[in-house]
Design a protein around this motif. Structure first.
Motif, PDB file in Angstrom:
ATOM      1  N   PRO A 480     -12.313   2.639   8.065  1.00 32.84           N
ATOM      2  CA  PRO A 480     -10.872   2.914   8.115  1.00 32.84           C
ATOM      3  C   PRO A 480     -10.130   2.157   7.015  1.00 32.84           C
ATOM      4  O   PRO A 480     -10.485   1.039   6.659  1.00 32.84           O
ATOM      5  CB  PRO A 480     -10.463   2.414   9.501  1.00 32.84           C
ATOM      6  N   THR A 481      -9.093   2.798   6.496  1.00 32.78           N
ATOM      7  CA  THR A 481      -8.279   2.182   5.426  1.00 32.78           C
ATOM      8  C   THR A 481      -6.792   2.362   5.710  1.00 32.78           C
ATOM      9  O   THR A 481      -5.979   2.387   4.786  1.00 32.78           O
ATOM     10  CB  THR A 481      -8.634   2.809   4.059  1.00 32.78           C
ATOM     11  N   GLY A 482      -6.431   2.478   6.979  1.00 35.62           N
ATOM     12  CA  GLY A 482      -5.056   2.809   7.323  1.00 35.62           C
ATOM     13  C   GLY A 482      -4.083   1.659   7.275  1.00 35.62           C
ATOM     14  O   GLY A 482      -2.870   1.879   7.286  1.00 35.62           O
ATOM     15  N   THR A 483      -4.582   0.405   7.210  1.00 35.36           N
ATOM     16  CA  THR A 483      -3.685  -0.738   7.188  1.00 35.36           C
ATOM     17  C   THR A 483      -3.958  -1.591   5.956  1.00 35.36           C
ATOM     18  O   THR A 483      -5.065  -1.549   5.394  1.00 35.36           O
ATOM     19  CB  THR A 483      -3.882  -1.617   8.439  1.00 35.36           C
ATOM     20  N   GLU A 486      -7.075  -3.682   6.419  1.00 41.16           N
ATOM     21  CA  GLU A 486      -8.327  -2.953   6.230  1.00 41.16           C
ATOM     22  C   GLU A 486      -8.597  -2.722   4.751  1.00 41.16           C
ATOM     23  O   GLU A 486      -9.736  -2.873   4.283  1.00 41.16           O
ATOM     24  CB  GLU A 486      -8.267  -1.627   6.981  1.00 41.16           C
ATOM     25  N   ARG A 487      -7.565  -2.378   4.007  1.00 40.36           N
ATOM     26  CA  ARG A 487      -7.766  -2.085   2.586  1.00 40.36           C
ATOM     27  C   ARG A 487      -8.149  -3.331   1.800  1.00 40.36           C
ATOM     28  O   ARG A 487      -8.896  -3.247   0.823  1.00 40.36           O
ATOM     29  CB  ARG A 487      -6.507  -1.454   1.993  1.00 40.36           C
ATOM     30  N   TRP A 488      -7.638  -4.488   2.218  1.00 43.57           N
ATOM     31  CA  TRP A 488      -7.917  -5.729   1.495  1.00 43.57           C
ATOM     32  C   TRP A 488      -9.106  -6.496   2.088  1.00 43.57           C
ATOM     33  O   TRP A 488      -9.499  -7.541   1.558  1.00 43.57           O
ATOM     34  CB  TRP A 488      -6.682  -6.619   1.483  1.00 43.57           C
ATOM     35  N   ALA A 518      -5.700 -11.963   1.294  1.00 45.22           N
ATOM     36  CA  ALA A 518      -4.913 -12.060   2.526  1.00 45.22           C
ATOM     37  C   ALA A 518      -3.424 -12.090   2.209  1.00 45.22           C
ATOM     38  O   ALA A 518      -2.614 -11.460   2.899  1.00 45.22           O
ATOM     39  CB  ALA A 518      -5.319 -13.301   3.312  1.00 45.22           C
ATOM     40  N   ALA A 519      -3.058 -12.813   1.156  1.00 41.70           N
ATOM     41  CA  ALA A 519      -1.647 -12.862   0.762  1.00 41.70           C
ATOM     42  C   ALA A 519      -1.151 -11.477   0.353  1.00 41.70           C
ATOM     43  O   ALA A 519      -0.033 -11.070   0.692  1.00 41.70           O
ATOM     44  CB  ALA A 519      -1.458 -13.864  -0.381  1.00 41.70           C
ATOM     45  N   MET A 520      -1.978 -10.711  -0.368  1.00 39.98           N
ATOM     46  CA  MET A 520      -1.569  -9.374  -0.781  1.00 39.98           C
ATOM     47  C   MET A 520      -1.390  -8.469   0.438  1.00 39.98           C
ATOM     48  O   MET A 520      -0.453  -7.644   0.484  1.00 39.98           O
ATOM     49  CB  MET A 520      -2.603  -8.775  -1.742  1.00 39.98           C
ATOM     50  N   ALA A 521      -2.265  -8.613   1.430  1.00 42.47           N
ATOM     51  CA  ALA A 521      -2.126  -7.806   2.640  1.00 42.47           C
ATOM     52  C   ALA A 521      -0.834  -8.143   3.378  1.00 42.47           C
ATOM     53  O   ALA A 521      -0.125  -7.251   3.859  1.00 42.47           O
ATOM     54  CB  ALA A 521      -3.336  -8.026   3.559  1.00 42.47           C
TER      55      ALA A 521
END
Length: 529
Positions: A480-483, A486-488, A518-521
């Motif tokens: 999954p890449t919906g959040t 998840e993407r980071w 984590a900061a980017m997310a």
């Protein structure tokens, strides 16, 4: 009364400091809570020996995976010194050894030939040209949202290379690529740093470890942090403070609930902090414990996280000088100028794995050494430098946590230390103990850390320097890449609570990648992306 912050970061290791610097620069109210009295976690320097003017990188010691982007973004003043020699490996069954000189290809080829492994010199060049292609394709992606496996394979653009190093056991590829047992072992050690795996590892855990060891900086080079590892964490802490983050030491987080309320215990008592987002710079096992304490529910993390196990013993030594080698034709400055491999032929590595898996300390114990003070003498005081003193750091392989218990840790520490010294002495012309300096108490300058010691000091589960099994630096195609989490690759499965250290995907080693991602997310979440 409950305090409020935009972001609370649990753990002041280098990743937590990197995340704090990025988020505070973005204008957020950030507090880092560190249980110990010093910041940096495993990336610290310390005066390990009482009364001795030497500050050693106590746990982690070399840098490869720290992206230049992070250094530039945060304005870090960090010097990373290259080593002329890649490695030296004495022949445990005969004379001479293999010296890989990064500045002299002809000398390196001659060293291969002296072992009767001239054909492997050409194979070595081809093999590491391949890892270089992997590094150039994959390392630039570690500070971006995760690629999928298919995207990563396409970025590498070489299906044969991908299959050889990603899809099938890397030990099998190495055995098919090189003929000489010593050469095979030197190559395979990068798959075993902190990882307990056989030579033919069907789980591909060794492949993941190998991959991270060869892609750093787009070259795979491992460099010496000038001033010691504490200089790296010190710069990250400085950047975080200048950006406005609060860095609180002596602050032990004892509970976290699902509403992101942190309970922290300090000298003056306990306080509670509610945060919009919580970043976890500790292991999944530690997060599960904090959640279970805070709300009686570990969020499923306890069941989802397999038991972590480190596989190493770490020994720091301070010597009056470099030891003489059995190979009298080679200067010790060259042998110890890169990574010094001891009893790490391919057969020895498998035999050591088999012994450890059966519950025995391997004999001989495979190990590798580096000498920080040869490349960077600044970690020694003026008198020590003038005297010719040198540091040696030993990282022994195949010493898994299963060999140690709470009851036997002190005895096993001595057993493992003796095994390390015996392994080292097997390739030296003099006992290394005869060169140990003494501290202010008259004790020899040697410090040994077992996996259990690492768990006690740093709360690394099972002494695992990666907080658990390493993950690939990409997502599976159906993930999954919906959040943003998840993407980071920083998700915990809990809203607003993210990993930011070695427990994150692409975590492990001194890299600040987990903290950056984590900061980017967090910033994406706050922007509603």
């Amino acid at each position: 009364m409950t305090e409020r912050r935009d972001v609370v970061i649990i753990g002041g290791g280098h990743n937590g400091l990197a995340a704090a610097a990025y988020l505070a620069k973005a204008g957020l109210d950030v507090e880092v809570l560190e249980r110990l009295d010093v910041l940096g976690g495993a990336a610290v320097s310390a005066q390990a020996f009482p009364g001795v003017d030497a500050r050693l990188s106590r746990y982690s010691y070399l840098v490869s995976l720290l992206p230049q982007k992070v250094i530039d973004d945060l304005g870090l003043s960090i010097a990373l010194a290259p080593r002329r020699y890649s490695s030296y490996t004495p022949n445990p069954h005969g004379a001479g050894g293999l010296l890989v000189d990064d500045h002299d290809p002809a000398a390196t080829a001659a060293s291969f030939a002296s072992l009767g492994a001239a054909a492997d010199a050409e194979a070595w060049q081809r093999f590491y040209a391949g890892t270089g292609r992997l590094a150039r394709a994959l390392f630039p992606t570690v500070t971006d949202p995760l690629l999928t496996r298919a995207e990563a394979r396409a970025a590498v653009g070489d299906d044969a290379l991908w299959d050889a190093l990603i899809e099938r056991p890397v030990g099998t590829t190495i055995a098919e690529t090189f003929a000489d047992d010593l050469v095979r072992g030197v190559v395979y050690t990068d798959a075993l740093i902190g990882t307990f795996a056989p030579n033919d590892d069907a789980s591909l855990l060794a492949n993941r470890c190998f991959l991270y060891h060869v892609i750093g900086g787009g070259t795979g080079a491992w460099n010496v942090p000038v001033g010691g590892m504490g200089a790296v964490s010190g710069e990250l802490a400085r950047a975080a403070r200048l950006a406005g983050a609060r860095l609180t030491t002596g602050a032990e987080v004892v509970a976290l609930d699902g509403d992101r309320v942190v309970t922290v215990r300090e000298a003056g008592g306990e306080r509670r902090i509610a945060a919009d987002q919580v970043l976890v710079n500790c292991s999944p096992a530690e997060l599960a414990r904090l959640l279970a304490t805070g709300s009686g529910d570990d969020g499923g993390l306890g069941a989802a996280s397999p038991a972590a196990e480190g596989a190493q013993v770490k020994v720091n030594l301070l010597l009056s000088r470099l030891p003489r080698l059995k190979d009298a034709a080679l200067a010790p400055e060259a042998a110890f100028g890169g990574t010094f491999h001891i009893n790490e032929t391919f057969r020895q590595l498998q035999a050591a794995y088999d012994e450890a898996a059966a519950g025995r300390v391997p004999d001989p114990l495979p190990a590798e050494i580096y000498c920080h003070s040869l490349t960077d003498p600044s970690i020694l005081g003026p008198e020590l430098r003038a005297s010719g003193a040198q540091t040696l750091t030993v990282f022994a392989l195949h010493a898994p946590d299963r060999l140690v218990t709470e009851a036997t840790n002190d005895a096993m520490r001595q057993t493992l230390q003796a095994a390390v010294l015996s392994s080292l002495d097997s390739v030296l012309a003099e006992p290394v103990e005869s060169l140990l300096l003494s501290d202010a108490n008259g004790d020899p300058c040697i410090e040994t850390k077992t996996t259990r010691d690492l768990e006690h000091a740093l709360r690394l589960p099972g002494g695992s320097i990666f907080h658990g099994d390493l993950s690939w630096p990409w997502l599976e195609d159906d993930a999954p890449t919906g959040t943003p989490a998840e993407r980071w690759g920083v998700g915990t499965g809990l809203a607003g609570i993210h990993f930011c250290g070695s427990g994150a995907q692409r975590g492990g080693a001194v890299s600040a990648i987990g903290g950056h991602n984590a900061a980017m997310a967090v910033l994406e979440e706050r922007a509603g992306l």
